[in-house]
Design a protein around this motif. Structure first.
Motif, mmCIF file in Angstrom:
data_model
loop_
_atom_site.group_PDB
_atom_site.id
_atom_site.type_symbol
_atom_site.label_atom_id
_atom_site.label_comp_id
_atom_site.label_asym_id
_atom_site.label_seq_id
_atom_site.Cartn_x
_atom_site.Cartn_y
_atom_site.Cartn_z
ATOM 1 N N CYS A 64 -5.181 11.432 -12.319
ATOM 2 C CA CYS A 64 -6.506 11.194 -12.888
ATOM 3 C C CYS A 64 -7.387 12.437 -12.795
ATOM 4 C CB CYS A 64 -7.169 10.030 -12.140
ATOM 5 S SG CYS A 64 -8.758 9.522 -12.821
ATOM 6 N N LEU A 74 -5.549 18.045 -18.014
ATOM 7 C CA LEU A 74 -4.611 16.938 -17.828
ATOM 8 C C LEU A 74 -3.448 17.062 -18.800
ATOM 9 C CD1 LEU A 74 -3.982 14.337 -16.294
ATOM 10 C CD2 LEU A 74 -5.286 13.084 -18.018
ATOM 11 N N ILE A 78 0.561 17.315 -17.892
ATOM 12 C CA ILE A 78 1.573 16.448 -18.492
ATOM 13 C C ILE A 78 2.673 17.274 -19.145
ATOM 14 C CG2 ILE A 78 1.987 14.752 -20.335
ATOM 15 C CD1 ILE A 78 -0.887 13.701 -19.741
ATOM 16 N N PHE A 94 -1.621 8.169 -16.547
ATOM 17 C CA PHE A 94 -2.553 9.276 -16.689
ATOM 18 C C PHE A 94 -3.914 8.750 -17.133
ATOM 19 C CE2 PHE A 94 1.734 10.807 -17.425
ATOM 20 C CZ PHE A 94 1.804 11.866 -16.531
#
Length: 329
Positions: A64, A74, A78, A94
């Motif tokens: 998070c 983020l 990933i 996520f």
């Protein structure tokens, strides 16, 4: 109004700086580690995988980001998890904590463009909406964006027509100033409530954040405004505060001891504090570069190396920025 209210309105009001999408990087007001190199997020991804392998994080943890802007960090995390341990994308979740709906829409759109249906993005407007078993929280340059009071020789500031006047008595702020040995400077507000909310959001978590500042508060004003890669001290006569209000970023150096104390008060241990240089190298950024060189060739490797140098060179971001990491077990 008190300066903290003024700053909060500047950044988070209806027409505030963070209330709408602002470009970061060459076309924006400033650079961040995220806008400099994807290997910043890649190194964090490598660390997340290591923490899963060590058994601290579960393979179905929530990853998070707090205050994600466009969602680039983020997304980089990933992308590197997919490269380094693709099977984890089947189990990890996520999410982004984002208070502004228009930014949530932009983030969702970016993730759909980047990952299609392969990754599902969860959104939360506040930490209080989380009730997790295992979480990895990441934030970049968040603590410098908390509203603060300006303190000067026993008085705090108020603002009238963008003019700053020091004439308010506040015993609580004065007590914090004495605690951190400041006769002038910024006293951040909200660290304690933020730490408390994080404490209640997940049974087990690790929280990592990068920001600029020092372990001890400096007895001076660092508060400044960024406009198209130019820096103006808030009290600079050249700066037109009424024109800059809500249109430029306003920020200050973080007192990391205050951050640590706030989390300690919430019962959360500080597991590490280091310069960005030390943190990224210890988490394996050079190992990732070596993998890139092996698989992509010298030209791409050289391009990425130059970007990474900005992140870790002491005279650039390497020493100025710090990493702080908290753990709740």
């Amino acid at each position: 109004m008190r300066f903290s209210e003024y700053m909060n309105e500047w950044l988070y009001g209806e027409d505030g700086y963070y209330a709408s999408y602002r470009p970061i990087g060459k076309k924006g007001d400033f650079y961040t580690a995220v806008s400099t190199s994807k290997f910043f997020g890649g190194t964090i991804a490598k660390h997340i995988i290591a923490r899963i392998d060590e058994g601290f994080l579960r393979s179905d943890s929530l990853i998070c980001e707090i205050g994600a802007h466009h969602g680039y960090l983020l997304a980089d995390i990933i992308e590197f998890i997919h490269t380094l341990r693709p099977q984890l994308l089947q189990t990890l979740r996520f999410g982004i904590v984002e208070r502004f709906e228009n930014l949530r829409i932009a983030q969702k759109s970016y993730f759909e463009e980047s990952f299609g249906n392969a990754v599902s993005l969860e959104h939360y407007s506040d930490l209080s909406q989380l009730n997790e078993q295992s979480t990895f929280f990441i934030a970049n340059e968040i603590f410098d964006a908390f509203a603060c009071e300006l303190f000067y020789k026993g008085k705090i500031a108020r603002v009238e027509n963008h003019e700053i006047l020091f004439d308010i008595d506040d015993p609580k702020i004065a007590e914090l100033a004495e605690k951190y040995k400041q006769d002038r400077g910024e006293i951040a507000l909200g660290y304690e409530s933020f730490a408390s909310a994080m404490q209640q959001s997940s049974k087990r978590f690790e929280f990592m954040s990068f920001d600029y500042g020092e372990l001890n508060g400096r007895s001076d004003f660092s508060i400044r405004v960024y406009q198209t890669h130019q820096t103006f001290p808030l009290f600079d006569e050249v700066l037109n505060r009424s024109e800059a209000f809500g249109k430029s970023d306003i920020t200050y150096d973080v007192n990391f001891t205050h951050v640590k104390d706030a989390f300690a008060e919430a019962g959360i241990e500080c597991a590490a504090y280091a310069t960005q240089l030390v943190a990224l190298i210890e988490m394996g950024i050079l190992d990732l570069l070596a993998m890139l060189k092996e698989h992509a060739g010298d030209e791409i490797y050289t391009q990425e190396l130059e970007k990474v140098k900005i992140l870790i060179t002491p005279a650039l971001m390497g020493e100025r920025f710090k990493m702080i990491r908290f753990v709740k077990e």
